[in-house]
Design a protein around this motif. Structure first.
Motif, PDB file in Angstrom:
ATOM      1  N   UNK A   1      32.997  -3.463  94.244  1.00  0.00           N
ATOM      2  CA  UNK A   1      31.375  -3.461  94.812  1.00  0.00           C
ATOM      3  C   UNK A   1      30.417  -4.035  93.175  1.00  0.00           C
ATOM      4  N   UNK A   2      31.259  -3.943  91.509  1.00  0.00           N
ATOM      5  CA  UNK A   2      30.137  -4.125  91.132  1.00  0.00           C
ATOM      6  C   UNK A   2      30.583  -5.180  90.915  1.00  0.00           C
ATOM      7  N   UNK A   3      31.878  -5.867  91.093  1.00  0.00           N
ATOM      8  CA  UNK A   3      32.799  -7.310  90.751  1.00  0.00           C
ATOM      9  C   UNK A   3      32.108  -8.438  92.198  1.00  0.00           C
ATOM     10  N   UNK A   4      31.950  -7.858  93.429  1.00  0.00           N
ATOM     11  CA  UNK A   4      30.436  -8.233  94.675  1.00  0.00           C
ATOM     12  C   UNK A   4      29.627  -8.431  93.878  1.00  0.00           C
ATOM     13  N   UNK A   5      29.675  -7.760  93.774  1.00  0.00           N
ATOM     14  CA  UNK A   5      26.900  -7.997  92.861  1.00  0.00           C
ATOM     15  C   UNK A   5      27.378  -8.803  91.721  1.00  0.00           C
ATOM     16  N   UNK A   6      28.596  -9.200  91.025  1.00  0.00           N
ATOM     17  CA  UNK A   6      28.583 -10.723  89.826  1.00  0.00           C
ATOM     18  C   UNK A   6      28.789 -12.141  90.565  1.00  0.00           C
ATOM     19  N   UNK A   7      29.686 -11.175  91.930  1.00  0.00           N
ATOM     20  CA  UNK A   7      30.254 -12.625  91.812  1.00  0.00           C
ATOM     21  C   UNK A   7      28.918 -13.345  93.332  1.00  0.00           C
ATOM     22  N   UNK A   8      28.248 -12.334  93.946  1.00  0.00           N
ATOM     23  CA  UNK A   8      26.579 -12.742  94.800  1.00  0.00           C
ATOM     24  C   UNK A   8      25.948 -13.343  93.884  1.00  0.00           C
ATOM     25  N   UNK A   9      25.288 -12.420  92.582  1.00  0.00           N
ATOM     26  CA  UNK A   9      25.119 -13.059  92.274  1.00  0.00           C
ATOM     27  C   UNK A   9      25.097 -14.608  91.319  1.00  0.00           C
ATOM     28  N   UNK A  10      25.875 -14.921  90.394  1.00  0.00           N
ATOM     29  CA  UNK A  10      26.053 -15.767  90.458  1.00  0.00           C
ATOM     30  C   UNK A  10      26.256 -17.232  91.587  1.00  0.00           C
ATOM     31  N   UNK A  11      26.652 -16.746  92.725  1.00  0.00           N
ATOM     32  CA  UNK A  11      26.355 -17.869  93.897  1.00  0.00           C
ATOM     33  C   UNK A  11      25.181 -18.310  93.706  1.00  0.00           C
ATOM     34  N   UNK A  12      23.579 -16.382  93.872  1.00  0.00           N
ATOM     35  CA  UNK A  12      22.405 -16.763  94.284  1.00  0.00           C
ATOM     36  C   UNK A  12      22.487 -18.031  93.154  1.00  0.00           C
ATOM     37  N   UNK A  13      22.847 -18.191  91.866  1.00  0.00           N
ATOM     38  CA  UNK A  13      21.746 -18.663  91.088  1.00  0.00           C
ATOM     39  C   UNK A  13      22.516 -20.198  90.644  1.00  0.00           C
ATOM     40  N   UNK A  14      23.921 -19.758  91.075  1.00  0.00           N
ATOM     41  CA  UNK A  14      24.296 -21.440  91.316  1.00  0.00           C
ATOM     42  C   UNK A  14      23.631 -22.602  92.742  1.00  0.00           C
ATOM     43  N   UNK A  15      23.120 -21.499  93.256  1.00  0.00           N
ATOM     44  CA  UNK A  15      22.387 -22.418  94.350  1.00  0.00           C
ATOM     45  C   UNK A  15      20.811 -22.350  95.007  1.00  0.00           C
ATOM     46  N   UNK A  16      20.204 -21.768  94.014  1.00  0.00           N
ATOM     47  CA  UNK A  16      19.037 -21.365  93.387  1.00  0.00           C
ATOM     48  C   UNK A  16      18.793 -23.315  92.441  1.00  0.00           C
ATOM     49  N   UNK A  17      19.356 -23.145  91.191  1.00  0.00           N
ATOM     50  CA  UNK A  17      19.152 -23.366  89.990  1.00  0.00           C
ATOM     51  C   UNK A  17      20.019 -24.812  89.902  1.00  0.00           C
ATOM     52  N   UNK A  18      20.514 -25.499  91.057  1.00  0.00           N
ATOM     53  CA  UNK A  18      22.284 -26.327  91.019  1.00  0.00           C
ATOM     54  C   UNK A  18      21.098 -27.027  90.326  1.00  0.00           C
ATOM     55  N   UNK A  19      19.633 -27.910  90.751  1.00  0.00           N
ATOM     56  CA  UNK A  19      19.358 -28.706  90.394  1.00  0.00           C
ATOM     57  C   UNK A  19      19.320 -28.825  88.786  1.00  0.00           C
ATOM     58  N   UNK A  20      19.336 -28.101  88.655  1.00  0.00           N
ATOM     59  CA  UNK A  20      18.310 -27.516  87.166  1.00  0.00           C
ATOM     60  C   UNK A  20      19.429 -27.317  86.219  1.00  0.00           C
ATOM     61  N   UNK A  21      20.102 -27.072  86.008  1.00  0.00           N
ATOM     62  CA  UNK A  21      21.953 -27.116  85.295  1.00  0.00           C
ATOM     63  C   UNK A  21      22.395 -28.759  85.482  1.00  0.00           C
ATOM     64  N   UNK A  22      23.187 -28.139  83.879  1.00  0.00           N
ATOM     65  CA  UNK A  22      24.123 -29.635  83.535  1.00  0.00           C
ATOM     66  C   UNK A  22      24.635 -29.600  84.689  1.00  0.00           C
ATOM     67  N   UNK A  23      25.307 -31.379  84.109  1.00  0.00           N
ATOM     68  CA  UNK A  23      26.409 -30.997  85.114  1.00  0.00           C
ATOM     69  C   UNK A  23      27.896 -32.163  84.093  1.00  0.00           C
TER      70      UNK A  23
END
Length: 182
Positions: free
Chosen positions: A125-147
């Motif tokens: 359950x903790x892993x699912x929350x962490x992966x969900x959180x990582x996916x949401x941050x990657x989606x929301x901040x996709x343009x601001x993060x370096x590539x």
């Protein structure tokens, strides 16, 4: 304007949450998730246990997806990173569902490793929350993060040089021969 360090912070947060989520998924898949007694014939009643990986074959592939998501988040940018973030968020929700589906708080056979059964599901359950959180941050901040490779991309606007030596070096960087006067 944001500093280069602050623009990299969301990328490190995504990488850390996905790696921690992958480790927790792998750990949860190795622990006992269920136990039941069965008749062993002449040997009497036997305690039969089932690990998280045996309970759900998706835990280890979800962990591998989370690790691959780190590479994808670092290497991509823009819309591909947003799509990857959505895929990771769905994978995190799936891991959460696996963790809570069929959980029981009573009726354990004697000798069952109850603490392991709860710890395995809690880790998942903790892993699912962490992966969900990582996916949401990657989606929301996709343009601001370096590539990856953005530093070497061709600039869209020609920079003005400060001195002649800098102009020579920039001409060399752009593939021009500054000594060619023709």
């Amino acid at each position: 304007m944001t500093s280069p360090a602050s623009s990299k912070r969301p990328l490190w947060i995504v990488a850390a949450t996905l790696l921690l989520g992958a480790a927790a998924l792998w750990g949860g898949s190795r622990l006992v998730w269920s136990a039941q007694q069965r008749d062993g014939g002449v040997r009497g009643m036997l305690l039969e246990t089932q690990t998280g990986a045996q309970h759900s074959g998706a835990l280890v592939p979800l962990a591998v997806l989370a690790v691959a998501g780190v590479a994808g988040a670092v290497a991509t940018g823009g819309w591909p990173r947003r799509v990857l973030g959505v895929v990771l968020a769905v994978a995190g929700l799936w891991a959460c569902w696996i963790a809570v589906d069929g959980v029981s708080f009573s009726g354990f056979p004697p000798g069952a490793p109850v603490w392991q059964m709860f710890l395995g599901r809690a880790l998942t359950l903790l892993a699912g929350i962490l992966v969900l959180l990582g996916g949401l941050i990657a989606t929301k901040r996709a343009g601001a993060m370096p590539r990856l490779g953005a530093r070497y991309a061709a600039p869209s606007v020609k920079k003005t040089a400060r001195d002649p030596d800098t102009e020579l070096w920039e001409a060399l960087s752009e593939g021009e021969d500054p000594t060619d006067s023709a």
